[in-house]
Design an enzyme around this catalytic site. Sequence first.
Site, PDB file in Angstrom:
ATOM      1  N   ASP A  91       0.860 -10.123   3.811  1.00 39.05           N
ATOM      2  CA  ASP A  91      -0.337 -10.210   4.653  1.00 39.05           C
ATOM      3  C   ASP A  91      -1.627 -10.315   3.850  1.00 39.05           C
ATOM      4  OD1 ASP A  91       1.244 -10.045   6.868  1.00 39.05           O
ATOM      5  OD2 ASP A  91       0.879  -7.917   7.233  1.00 39.05           O
TER       6      ASP A  91
ATOM      7  N   GLY B 180       0.913 -10.751  10.257  1.00 42.46           N
ATOM      8  CA  GLY B 180      -0.449 -10.239  10.119  1.00 42.46           C
ATOM      9  C   GLY B 180      -0.607  -8.984  10.950  1.00 42.46           C
TER      10      GLY B 180
ATOM     11  N   ASN C  79       0.812  -1.209   0.000  1.00 43.17           N
ATOM     12  CA  ASN C  79       0.000   0.000   0.000  1.00 43.17           C
ATOM     13  C   ASN C  79       0.852   1.268   0.000  1.00 43.17           C
ATOM     14  OD1 ASN C  79      -2.775  -0.932   0.018  1.00 43.17           O
ATOM     15  ND2 ASN C  79      -2.361  -1.774   2.040  1.00 43.17           N
ATOM     16  N   GLY C  80       1.862   1.326   0.888  1.00 42.23           N
ATOM     17  CA  GLY C  80       2.707   2.508   0.954  1.00 42.23           C
ATOM     18  C   GLY C  80       3.492   2.740  -0.319  1.00 42.23           C
TER      19      GLY C  80
ATOM     20  N   TYR D 273      10.680 -14.330   9.912  1.00 39.56           N
ATOM     21  CA  TYR D 273      11.667 -14.030   8.878  1.00 39.56           C
ATOM     22  C   TYR D 273      11.971 -15.241   8.005  1.00 39.56           C
ATOM     23  CZ  TYR D 273      12.130  -9.577  11.171  1.00 39.56           C
ATOM     24  OH  TYR D 273      11.845  -8.343  11.688  1.00 39.56           O
ATOM     25  N   MET D 274      11.735 -16.429   8.506  1.00 42.06           N
ATOM     26  CA  MET D 274      11.865 -17.621   7.674  1.00 42.06           C
ATOM     27  C   MET D 274      10.779 -17.617   6.593  1.00 42.06           C
ATOM     28  SD  MET D 274      12.615 -20.456  10.616  1.00 42.06           S
ATOM     29  CE  MET D 274      12.619 -21.800   9.448  1.00 42.06           C
TER      30      MET D 274
END
Length: 574
Positions: free
Chosen positions: A342, A386, A312-313, A491-492
């Site tokens: 997400d 999330g 979005n950003g 991070y995995m």
Amino acid sequence: RQNPPPLSTIPSALSRARMSAVVAAASALTAATMVARISQPRSARVVQNQAGRTRFGRFGQGQQLRRQMPVPKAAAVEGTASFSSSSSSSSSTSTLLPTISAEFACPRLTDTFALEPHPSPFAEGGEYYSYGLGQKFVDDADCVLLNALRYEALESSDDDVMGHDRDTSHAISATADGGRVHGGDGGNWSGKWAMRAGPRERIFFKPEGVKAAIVTCGGLCPGLNDVIRQLVITLDEYGVKDIRGIRYGFRGFFEQEGELRAPVQLTPDMVETIHLDGGSILGTSRGGSDTADIVDSIADMELDFLFVIGGNGSHAGALAIDNMCKARGMCTAVIGIPKTIDNDILLLDRTFGFQTAVDEAIKAIRSGAIEARSAFNGVGLVRLMGRQSGFIAMNAALASGEVDVCLIPEIDTPLEGPGGVLAHIRRVLAKKEHCVVVVAEGAGQDILGKMGETDASGNPVLQNFAKFLQKEMKEKLADTSCDIKYIDPTYMVRATPTNSSDAIYCSILGQNAVHAAFAGLTGATVGLCNGHYVYLPIPPLIRRARVVDPEGRMWERLRLAINQPVFSPITEKV
């Protein structure tokens, strides 16, 4: 580079009027063809279709007769499509043809600049046609219904998109994957239509002169390298040779000192196997979107195409870049490719990398389940990604078949009382002697309170509710001697290569993004809506994050599957 002159400086209204007349005549001829075709018996149409097919080599799609639509009953109302039903005794078929809804019409460079159309190199007579590389083209009038099912009501992009206040006086649509959108007018059918994605027979840039750039922004996500690879391959297939990769996100436009910061020249050979690895070969970063500096760099590099891969950003940044390019008279097509692990971008069926993330999350859940089953009153506590949307947690919990409790940002998570989370975990332990709890990273923030801080992308910094829940279970469930194993695979999940489904999705997104740029679109993005690939303007997608509907069908299916109640802070009756 000489940008095309703005349309306002060309006194050719008469020529454009003549062109409009030609288009109108062609449309009338097409309508006449439709009538003739519809009046034929089916067997004759089948013979024509078979005769019209021509197989081509590499693309394997073929150039065939365009499917003819029924004659329109009346002019379509923009933004609304209603279809008349024909009885079995009716001898004629009459259907109101839909048009692209006004709010989903993509901006075009031809609206601002006088660009000459050219035949696609894949069209008959084009450079690649004789080599068997012809393509089946998409017409600009082709459109896709954003939501085909009318069961509660219909999808809309109004200001209350993804709201949570049910108002029975309005139409409500729960999308198939659990998202929720309000809209409509008391239940009247008011479908929204978007432009169908795909190659166009006419393009507005000569490929051999195009300069293109690719940038990846935001956090890592499975599929970044897949999209980069397909963008480069498709640009090269068109005949583009100047393809640059911008290093480390938007800041790479103006922080180019040193060999490691300079844009890298991308070729098909360089990207041939990058999809086998996770991450982004270009690097990525959050923030750094100084629009004026970025546009200055675009002007210096004389870019014709800019592909922005981000969430979005990043799409908001792409929109700002596109607006400033137009304001400066720069003819640059800015195309987005939605990326968010997400799955929280409005209107899209899903974003790339999401299904891979669910697969990886299931592995963590199964590890937690093994730990839980291997101990007396064992608890596997798994924290998943999330931030604002619980799609990963919801889908992984349902797919794994091993979860007892699933907590996401969209639901209340009171811990205390007989209707709270801790009481439910106690009941599960009493019944099964083990329990698996999945917590999305944005859950429980109403209990912990907001920190008031944001990261470089403007996202709120969250407190770790899963760790807080672990502490509460140790204290409040001490009498059960529960053995808690905490697992955080965040991070995995982000760094893994794509699964087969996401790999296919990324390839199609990359192809369609290039097709969009050559078609003269700008300030647009590409995605999957209602099972079809579409082009959408950026503003409707970035109004807010898409979230799980806690009253929707998908969340209800999960609660039924794991026997999870609606948590409430009720107290014991006196």
